[in-house]
Each structure stands twice: as structure tokens, then as C-alpha cells.
Enzyme design. Structure first.
Site, PDB file in Angstrom:
ATOM      1  N   CYS A 169      -2.860  -9.225   3.050  1.00 40.57           N
ATOM      2  CA  CYS A 169      -3.887  -9.701   2.124  1.00 40.57           C
ATOM      3  C   CYS A 169      -5.048  -8.707   2.168  1.00 40.57           C
ATOM      4  O   CYS A 169      -4.900  -7.604   2.683  1.00 40.57           O
ATOM      5  CB  CYS A 169      -4.341 -11.119   2.477  1.00 40.57           C
ATOM      6  N   THR A 170      -6.202  -9.075   1.664  1.00 38.67           N
ATOM      7  CA  THR A 170      -7.314  -8.137   1.542  1.00 38.67           C
ATOM      8  C   THR A 170      -7.863  -7.684   2.894  1.00 38.67           C
ATOM      9  O   THR A 170      -7.930  -6.501   3.194  1.00 38.67           O
ATOM     10  CB  THR A 170      -8.455  -8.754   0.709  1.00 38.67           C
TER      11      THR A 170
END
Length: 337
Positions: A200-201
Site C-alpha cells: 500500500c502507500t
């Protein structure tokens, strides 16, 4: 008495930020750990962070802390001292520094106490979010990419995936993390013998997702340490090939950090290659979408012709539309032309 929240208008706060001349640093961090008194924890930190001119978004819950912030670079060491001393679990916590930083990421400090730092929809008392998958560093990520026995799973929303992702990564097509978790389990149910790499980020969603996959019987579960942000930073530092292509969407005013020159998406209004996210200028819509500069001029920054027409309605009519649409949960999922 100290005011523990902002009372200044956004307009004035943005003007103050624009007038600043000192350099700022944008970073993010998170930690899953038990906070027995989250409101007191929040209030204590708020006063200290405000003194250091910290701006950003910080969520605190009994399960931990999640933050995306900006602060004067000169105050960075003082900030670290305060953060590391706030709780034993935060001592030496990893800080994910922004890849591209133009100082305009945040202009106000907002700290909120929530039920969870990541809304996951999990209502299972046997679930242990600390039982996470194996961390992968940048070099290990590159080694696992492309292997037949390995699947990379993107645990971000569609609008994040469409502008940038790891090559051949699996998209879990959902608008919310709580929907993605059971969907990912179902999509991968025939691949339990494979290596599952989640990302994810900044790491907070994929870390919990890896724990959920293990909870559901997957054994070979991994997640990228520090997410896309840390992977890219370390790959650059170590002169490794960067296998993430396109733009990394971020949840602040920048709306994205350029990783490679690849443009993976198109403007829905004309079809031109474009990965510039914006919010519809129509206050009764405010939809997040991709729009090229030509269409931004043609549609006055709106996502559709109908929104461009509504843009010029009197404020009273706009307020009525906002109330009506707030009562319709399907409005923002409808395709408008």
C-alpha cells in the site's frame, strides 16, 4: 485555557503557509499498539505538536496511531524527541519521508480520536492485528517480482491503483479497505500455496491486510516495509531498479508523487493520457477524478457538463443539492455525463 483544535479559517491558514519562507518536511508514520486513554494521548501530543508548527492529519485509537504530517525542517529533531517519548512503542519508529515535497501538503493540524486508525470492518475478537506477515525490504521486493509462485496484491483503492502500481500487481477492485479484505481472501483462495506480497502507500493498510490473510489460513504472506514510499526511497538510495511504475497517490494537497514517467491512465472526458487527480469544482459534487488541463478549462474544473452547469447556481440551490445528495449513498458511485 489552551484551545486543543484549530479555530482559524482554511483561507487564512493557506495564506499563512504561502507566506512561510522556512523549508518544510513532509512525512508519515503509523504504529499498531495499545493506547488505553486515546483522548488524553491525543491532547498531550496536540499541544506539543502545535508548538512545533506541525500540520497534517493524525488519527489515534486504542489500536494505535496513524499520521501524515508536515513540519518546519528545523523542528524535525525536536519532533522526533517528542514522538519517541510519547510511548515506549514509538521509540525509534520508522518515519516515511515524502519522495516529492513542495511544502504544500498540509496547512493545518487535525488530530482526531477514532474507533480504529484504519477502518477495516473486522468484528472478530480472535483476530490479532499484530500477527503480521514477513516484512520485505526494497531489494527483496525486486527479487520476488515476476516469480511464478508469487502474487503481488495492491491493497489501495481503485483511484490509487489506476495511476501507479507494481508491474502485474493484482488489483482488488473496491472503493474501501473494509470491502477489500474479504474480497482479497476470496480472489486468492486458490493460491494459498503461493507467496502473497501485499503493499500500500505507507504500509499501514498492507500490514493489517497481511495479518488478516494469515488469520484466514494463508501461510506465505509478506508485505512491503514502509509501503511504496519507503520502497522507492530505499531503491533510489541503493541504486536498485524501481519496479513501481507511474505515480504514487498521496492523501494531501499534492495528490501524488511522481515515481516514473509512465502515464497509466487517461482523462475520462477526452481520452488523453493523463494521471492528474483533482476534485470537481462543483461543491455539490466534489468528486475525485482524473482530468487533463484542456478538459479542466473546457469543463471549468468539473467532472461533467451537468456539474459545470451547476457550478453557476446560487449558493442556496447548491446547499439544497448537497443535502439531497448526502442522503443518497449511491450518488458518488453513479456515472455522470
Amino acid at each position: 485555557m489552551t484551545i486543543l483544535h484549530n479555530k482559524i479559517s482554511n483561507k487564512e491558514l493557506k495564506e499563512r503557509l504561502a507566506a512561510e519562507t522556512e523549508p518544510r518536511t513532509t512525512l508519515s508514520f503509523y504504529k499498531y499498539f495499545n493506547i488505553s486513554a486515546p483522548q488524553q494521548f491525543r491532547d498531550d501530543l496536540y499541544k506539543k505538536f502545535e508548538e512545533l508548527k506541525v500540520f497534517g492529519r493524525i488519527y489515534i485509537a486504542t489500536e494505535g496511531i496513524n499520521a501524515q504530517i508536515s513540519l518546519p525542517t528545523a523542528n524535525l529533531e525536536a519532533f522526533k524527541t517528542i514522538l519517541y517519548q510519547a510511548a515506549p512503542e514509538l521509540d525509534g519508529i520508522r518515519l516515511n519521508y515524502a519522495i516529492a515535497d513542495d511544502r504544500q501538503s498540509f496547512w493545518v493540524l487535525r488530530m482526531k480520536v477514532r474507533d480504529k486508525i484504519v477502518a477495516d470492518g473486522i468484528d472478530d475478537p480472535t483476530f490479532d492485528p499484530s500477527d503480521v506477515g514477513h516484512y520485505l525490504k526494497a531489494e527483496e521486493v525486486n527479487e520476488m517480482l515476476g516469480k511464478e509462485d508469487t502474487i503481488f496484491v495492491d491493497m489501495r483503492n481503485h483511484y490509487e491503483y489506476e495511476v501507479g502500481h507494481f508491474k502485474d500487481a493484482l488489483e482488488v477492485p473496491s472503493a474501501t479497505f473494509r470491502e477489500q479484505l474479504p474480497m482479497a481472501v476470496d480472489m486468492l483462495k486458490e493460491d494459498k500455496d503461493k507467496n502473497i506480497v501485499m503493499y500500500c502507500t505507507g504500509g499501514i493498510r498492507c500490514e493489517k491486510a497481511s495479518a488478516f490473510m494469515k488469520h484466514k489460513g494463508f501461510e506465505n504472506v509478506y508485505h512491503i516495509e514502509g509501503g511504496i514510499i519507503e520502497y522507492t526511497r530505499k531503491a533510489k538510495e541503493q541504486n536498485l531498479p524501481i519496479e513501481f511504475i507511474g505515480k504514487n497517490f498521496v492523501f494531501d494537497e499534492r495528490m501524488g508523487e511522481r515515481i516514473t514517467d509512465d502515464i497509466l491512465s487517461t482523462c475520462p472526458q477526452c481520452g488523453e493520457a493523463c494521471d492528474r487527480h483533482t476534485n470537481c469544482k462543483n461543491k455539490a459534487c466534489h468528486r475525485l477524478f482524473i482530468q487533463c488541463s484542456n478538459c479542466a478549462e473546457r469543463f471549468e474544473g468539473c467532472c461533467s457538463q451537468s456539474c459545470a452547469e451547476e457550478l453557476h447556481l446560487p449558493d442556496e440551490k447548491i446547499k439544497v443539492l448537497i443535502r439531497e445528495r448526502a442522503a443518497d449513498p449511491t450518488f458518488f458511485t453513479k456515472r455522470r455525463g
